[in-house]
Design a protein around this motif. Structure first.
Motif, PDB file in Angstrom:
ATOM      1  N   CYS A  64       0.833  -1.209   0.000  1.00 18.73           N
ATOM      2  CA  CYS A  64       0.000   0.000   0.000  1.00 18.73           C
ATOM      3  C   CYS A  64       0.864   1.254   0.000  1.00 18.73           C
ATOM      4  CB  CYS A  64      -0.919   0.009   1.216  1.00 18.73           C
ATOM      5  SG  CYS A  64      -2.180  -1.295   1.221  1.00 18.73           S
ATOM      6  N   HIS A  67       1.931   3.641  -3.013  1.00 14.13           N
ATOM      7  CA  HIS A  67       1.035   4.669  -3.534  1.00 14.13           C
ATOM      8  C   HIS A  67       1.244   6.027  -2.887  1.00 14.13           C
ATOM      9  CE1 HIS A  67      -3.003   6.267  -4.823  1.00 14.13           C
ATOM     10  NE2 HIS A  67      -2.685   5.544  -5.888  1.00 14.13           N
ATOM     11  N   HIS A 286     -12.967   8.352  -4.692  1.00 13.62           N
ATOM     12  CA  HIS A 286     -12.109   8.443  -3.504  1.00 13.62           C
ATOM     13  C   HIS A 286     -12.758   9.319  -2.439  1.00 13.62           C
ATOM     14  CE1 HIS A 286      -8.176   6.445  -3.976  1.00 13.62           C
ATOM     15  NE2 HIS A 286      -8.367   6.567  -5.281  1.00 13.62           N
ATOM     16  N   MET A 296      -9.406   7.373   2.436  1.00 18.24           N
ATOM     17  CA  MET A 296      -9.599   7.272   0.985  1.00 18.24           C
ATOM     18  C   MET A 296      -9.568   8.631   0.309  1.00 18.24           C
ATOM     19  SD  MET A 296      -9.979   4.538  -0.996  1.00 18.24           S
ATOM     20  CE  MET A 296     -11.282   4.786  -2.200  1.00 18.24           C
ATOM     21  N   SER A 302      -4.701   6.533   0.913  1.00 17.76           N
ATOM     22  CA  SER A 302      -5.889   5.852   0.402  1.00 17.76           C
ATOM     23  C   SER A 302      -5.701   4.352   0.224  1.00 17.76           C
ATOM     24  CB  SER A 302      -6.321   6.479  -0.926  1.00 17.76           C
ATOM     25  OG  SER A 302      -5.300   6.378  -1.894  1.00 17.76           O
ATOM     26  N   ALA A 303      -4.514   3.906  -0.176  1.00 21.70           N
ATOM     27  CA  ALA A 303      -4.327   2.473  -0.458  1.00 21.70           C
ATOM     28  C   ALA A 303      -4.451   1.607   0.787  1.00 21.70           C
ATOM     29  CB  ALA A 303      -2.970   2.238  -1.123  1.00 21.70           C
ATOM     30  N   PHE A 308      -9.950   0.625  -1.427  1.00 22.22           N
ATOM     31  CA  PHE A 308      -9.097   1.143  -2.499  1.00 22.22           C
ATOM     32  C   PHE A 308      -8.890   0.095  -3.586  1.00 22.22           C
ATOM     33  CE2 PHE A 308      -4.884   1.229  -4.407  1.00 22.22           C
ATOM     34  CZ  PHE A 308      -4.700   2.544  -4.794  1.00 22.22           C
ATOM     35  N   HIS A 311     -11.978  -0.482  -5.645  1.00 23.10           N
ATOM     36  CA  HIS A 311     -12.172   0.683  -6.505  1.00 23.10           C
ATOM     37  C   HIS A 311     -11.203   0.668  -7.680  1.00 23.10           C
ATOM     38  CE1 HIS A 311     -12.299   4.698  -8.015  1.00 23.10           C
ATOM     39  NE2 HIS A 311     -11.343   5.203  -7.241  1.00 23.10           N
ATOM     40  N   HIS A 312      -9.933   0.473  -7.406  1.00 26.02           N
ATOM     41  CA  HIS A 312      -8.948   0.531  -8.482  1.00 26.02           C
ATOM     42  C   HIS A 312      -9.030  -0.672  -9.409  1.00 26.02           C
ATOM     43  CE1 HIS A 312      -6.366   4.055  -8.616  1.00 26.02           C
ATOM     44  NE2 HIS A 312      -6.733   4.232  -7.361  1.00 26.02           N
TER      45      HIS A 312
END
Length: 695
Positions: A64, A67, A286, A296, A302-303, A308, A311-312
Motif C-alpha cells: 500500500c 502509492h 475516492h 480514501m 488511500s491504499a 481502495f 475501486h482501483h
C-alpha cells in the motif's frame, strides 16, 4: 538502477491451461460473494495479508505504501531523479500513464494475496481441502462496479461497509462459521508508527494518531474518531447518476477515443469537449468514500483502506473495456511536466517509459505501458473482456460496446423507449410555498438563510426559495432510485418523425381496423454537463468543488449527501511551500506546483434535471426551459480537506462552466454522441469562479 527482488507476474494460470486461451476472471464483489468458498478464502487471505510485518515490502502495509506514505523506496528501486530533492513518488497521477501504472500495481497485490490464499486452502482438513484448493486455484481479486445500478440498492457494497465483523470458516473451526474483524471494513496499523529511518510513516496529525483507517471520520481531529459508514452509502447513492453518466460519456463520446483524453485529468487546452477523464471520476469515488479527511480522500493514505483495491480494480476494468472498444488508440507519447521518482520533468512519456517500481519476470526489466497493454499478460480478464469467446475482433468490440450500453446506458436507454413519444408537453413550474428568512450576500448577490449553519443557498432569482427536495415514497432512499421506471413521467424528448406520405386518408376505409403500430423513430436528447478547471496545488491541500442543482442546506458536513448535490470534483493538492509545517516530501507534487499544473473534470447534470422536471421545478427538458433554470438554480461551493468552506474567490484559476452536447438515438442502434459541445457562458458568468470571471 536495478531491482531484482520482486518480479511481478500476477497470479498464475490454472494448470493445465485451458485450450481456448481463457484466463480466470476478476468478478464484481457481489458476484464473488455468490461463490461461498472463494469468498471465504478472500476474507481469510486479506486478513492474513494485513498481519504480515509492516517492515516487509511484501506486507499489506509495504505494498500500500507504494502509492504514497510512508515515502520509502520499494523493491530495491532507488530513484536517481533528485530534482528538488526528497521523495519523488512512483505514482503517475495527472499523467497519461495513470491507467498503465496501476495495472502492475494491482497485479502485485493480486499475486501476493493469491499466494497467501493458496497456503490457507492447503491447511483445511482432509475432507474439505481439495474443495478449497480448487476454489483457490482460480481466485482473482474482485472489483466494485460503482457505475452500474446495483440490484440490492447497495451503492456502496454492504460487504465493505455494512458490518465491522464477518463470519468465516477457518481451517481449524471444524466447518463452523466463526466471527472475525471484517478485513474489508478498515485496516489497523500494527504498530501505528513503526520506525522508518528518515521517513515519517503516517505524516501529520491526525493520521499519525488514528489506529485504523476511517471513512467519514466523526471528528477530523480527535484520536477517538470513528467511521460514519452511513454517509458512504448516502454519498454514493446521491452522486451515482452523475458518475454513471460520466462513464457513459467516456465510453461513447468520440472526443474520448484518444488515450490522452480518456485517461487522465491534466488540462489539455480550452476545448470544452475533453474535460472529463477516467482519473477525474476515480477522484470523485475516492472522496465520496472517504469524506472529510477519511483515508480514501487523501492519496497518501488511500491504499491502506481495503476498498481502495476494489475501486482501483474497477478503474482497471473500465480502462480494459475502453481498450477493447478502441483497440488502435493505445498511443502514449506525451511530455510530462512534472516527472516522478525516476522520470525527469520535461521528458516524454511513451509506451516504453518504465513503470517503476514494478519489475517483470526477468527480475531486471521494468514493466512498460506497452508490455502491460493486455490484462491477459497477468493472467486475468473481466466478464466483459473475454476475447477468446468471440470469433472476430468486430464481434468482440460490438459485444463490449453493448455491455457498456446495458450497464451504463442509463438515461439513453429510457429516452429510446416507445412510451416517450407521448411525453411532449411542457410541465408548469410549481412554486414552493415555505417562506424562509433571507440575508443577501453582498459579494455575489446570492441569498442565504440567516439561521446559522442550517441556511439555504439560492442564486437570488426566485422570490421564494423552494423546499429541500424530498424523495418520492416509492423511491427508496434517494430520488434517483428506480429512475429508469419513472423517467417517462418527466422527460420531453426530441423526435424526428418521417415525413407523411402525400394523399388523403380514407377514413371510411379505416373504420373498424385496429390502429397500426407506431413505427420506431430516431430521436435525440441534450446532455448538459458542468466543466470544471482548477489548479491542482493552489490551496496547499486537498479541496473539493461541490455542484448543486436546486437549494441546499449550508451545513458543509451534509454536502456530500444532500439530494441537491449532483457531483463533486476532487482535487488532490499538497502543501509545497518550503519550511511549512505540512510541507510534503513528494517531489512530484512540488514540481506539479511549480508548473502550476491545471486539471479538469465534469459533472453531468441531465439525470438531476429530469428529477427537477418531475418535481415541477423545471418546465421540461427543452433548452428554453433548462438554460434559464440552470442559470437560477445551479450552484457550486468549495470545501477544504476537513470540510471547511473556502470562498470561491480565494481559489484563483478555478473556472466553472456549463456545456451541452446532442446525443442521437438511432432506431435499433447504440446512442451516438455528436462530439460537438456548445458552451453556455451565461449560466455561470458574473458569479465567483464562473466562466469569464476568473480565467
Amino acid at each position: 538502477m536495478s531491482a531484482v527482488n520482486y518480479p511481478i507476474v500476477g497470479a498464475p494460470k490454472p494448470s493445465p491451461s485451458p485450450a481456448d486461451g481463457s484466463v480466470p476472471l476478476r468478478l464484481e464483489i457481489r458476484q464473488l460473494q455468490q461463490n461461498a468458498d472463494q469468498w471465504n478464502l478472500y476474507l481469510l487471505g486479506l486478513d492474513a495479508f494485513k498481519k504480515i510485518d509492516e517492515t516487509s515490502d511484501l506486507s499489506y502495509y509495504g505494498v500500500c505504501g507504494i502509492h504514497g506514505r510512508p515515502y520509502r523506496p520499494w523493491g530495491g528501486v532507488a530513484g536517481d531523479n533528485d530534482v528538488q530533492g526528497g521523495w519523488q513518488g512512483y505514482c503517475t497521477h495527472t499523467s497519461i500513464l495513470f491507467g498503465p501504472w496501476h495495472r502492475p500495481f494491482l497485479a502485485l497485490f493480486e499475486q501476493l494475496l493469491y499466494g497467501i490464499i493458496q497456503g490457507i486452502a492447503s491447511q483445511f482438513p482432509d475432507d474439505t481441502r481439495a474443495r478449497y484448493q480448487a476454489a483457490a486455484s482460480t481466485f482473482r481479486i474482485p472489483y466494485w462496479d460503482w457505475a452500474a445500478t446495483p440490484d440490492s440498492n447497495d451503492y456502496f457494497p454492504n460487504a465493505a461497509g455494512g458490518s465491522q465483523t464477518v463470519d468465516v470458516i477457518t481451517p481449524t473451526s471444524n466447518g463452523q462459521a466463526v466471527p472475525m474483524a471484517n478485513p474489508l471494513y478498515s485496516t489497523t496499523f500494527t504498530p501505528l508508527n513503526p520506525e522508518q529511518g528518515d521517513f515519517a510513516p503516517l505524516g501529520r496529525t491526525p493520521y499519525d494518531q488514528w489506529p485504523t483507517t476511517l471513512r467519514y471520520p466523526t471528528s477530523t481531529r480527535s484520536v477517538k474518531a470513528t467511521s460514519d459508514e452511513t454517509q458512504v452509502f448516502d454519498a454514493m447513492a446521491t452522486q451515482f447518476a452523475g458518475m454513471q453518466q460520466n462513464i457513459n460519456i467516456l465510453m461513447n463520446d468520440p472526443n474520448y477515443k484518444v488515450l490522452s483524453a480518456f485517461s487522465n485529468h491534466m488540462w489539455a487546452g480550452d476545448s470544452p469537449s475533453t474535460a472529463a477523464s477516467l482519473e477525474d471520476v476515480h477522484n470523485s469515488i475516492h472522496t465520496a468514500v472517504g469524506g472529510n479527511m477519511g483515508h480514501m480522500s487523501e492519496l497518501d493514505y488511500s491504499a491502506f483502506d481495503p476498498v481502495f483495491w476494489l475501486h482501483h480494480c474497477n478503474v482497471d476494468r473500465l480502462f480494459a473495456i475502453w481498450q477493447a472498444i478502441n483497440p488502435t488508440s493505445y498511443t502514449i507519447d506525451e511530455t510530462t511536466e512534472t516527472g516522478n521518482f525516476v522520470t525527469v520533468a520535461g521528458s516524454v512519456e511513451t509506451s516504453s517509459t518504465p513503470l517503476t517500481p514494478f519489475v517483470d519476470a526477468s527480475g531486471s526489466n521494468y514493466w512498460t505501458a506497452e508490455t502491460v497493454r493486455q490484462t491477459e499478460t497477468f493472467n486475468y480478464a473481466y466478464p466483459e473482456t473475454q476475447r477468446w469467446a468471440f470469433t472476430s475482433d468486430s464481434d468482440y468490440q460490438n459485444a463490449v460496446a453493448d455491455a457498456v450500453q446495458q450497464l451504463y446506458g442509463g438515461l439513453s436507454n429510457q429516452f429510446s423507449g416507445e412510451e416517450a413519444l407521448n411525453l411532449m408537453s411542457v410541465r408548469p413550474v410549481v412554486a414552493a410555498v415555505t417562506p424562509v428568512n433571507k440575508a443577501v450576500n453582498k459579494d455575489n448577490g446570492e441569498i442565504t438563510h440567516s439561521n446559522g449553519s442550517a441556511h439555504l443557498h439560492t442564486n437570488g432569482a426566485a422570490n421564494v426559495p423552494a423546499q429541500k427536495p424530498v424523495a418520492d415514497e416509492d423511491s427508496g432512499f434517494h430520488p434517483f432510485h428506480n429512475l429508469a421506471e419513472r423517467i417517462k413521467d418527466a422527460v420531453h424528448i426530441h423526435s424526428h418523425p418521417d415525413q407523411a406520405e402525400s394523399g388523403a386518408l380514407d377514413l371510411e376505409e379505416e373504420i373498424g381496423k385496429p390502429a397500426p403500430p407506431v413505427p420506431a423513430q430516431p430521436r435525440s436528447y441534450t446532455e448538459y454537463i458542468v466543466n470544471i478547471k482548477a489548479p491542482k496545488h493552489i490551496l496547499g491541500q486537498t479541496y473539493r468543488v461541490h455542484i448543486f442543482l436546486g437549494e441546499f442546506h449550508g451545513d458543509t458536513k451534509t454536502w456530500n449527501t444532500q439530494d441537491a448535490l449532483v457531483g463533486t470534483f476532487a482535487v488532490f493538492g499538497k502543501e509545497t511551500t518550503p519550511g511549512s509545517e505540512d510541507e510534503t516530501k513528494c517531489g512530484k507534487c512540488k514540481t506539479d506546483a511549480a508548473a502550476n499544473t491545471i486539471i479538469t473534470g465534469t459533472v453531468p447534470l441531465t439525470a438531476q434535471i429530469i428529477s427537477e422536471v418531475k418535481k415541477g421545478h423545471c418546465g421540461s427538458l427543452d433548452k428554453a426551459n433548462v438554460l434559464p433554470y440552470l442559470k437560477d438554480n445551479l450552484h457550486w461551493r468549495v470545501t477544504l480537506a476537513d470540510g471547511t468552506e473556502k470562498d470561491r474567490e480565494e481559489v484563483p484559476g478555478l473556472v466553472v462552466s456549463v456545456v451541452s452536447t446532442e446525443v442521437a438515438l438511432p432506431v435499433g442502434q447504440r446512442p451516438r454522441y455528436s462530439g460537438v459541445y456548445t458552451v453556455h457562458p451565461e449560466i455561470t458568468a458574473g458569479r465567483p469562479a464562473g466562466l469569464g470571471t476568473n480565467v
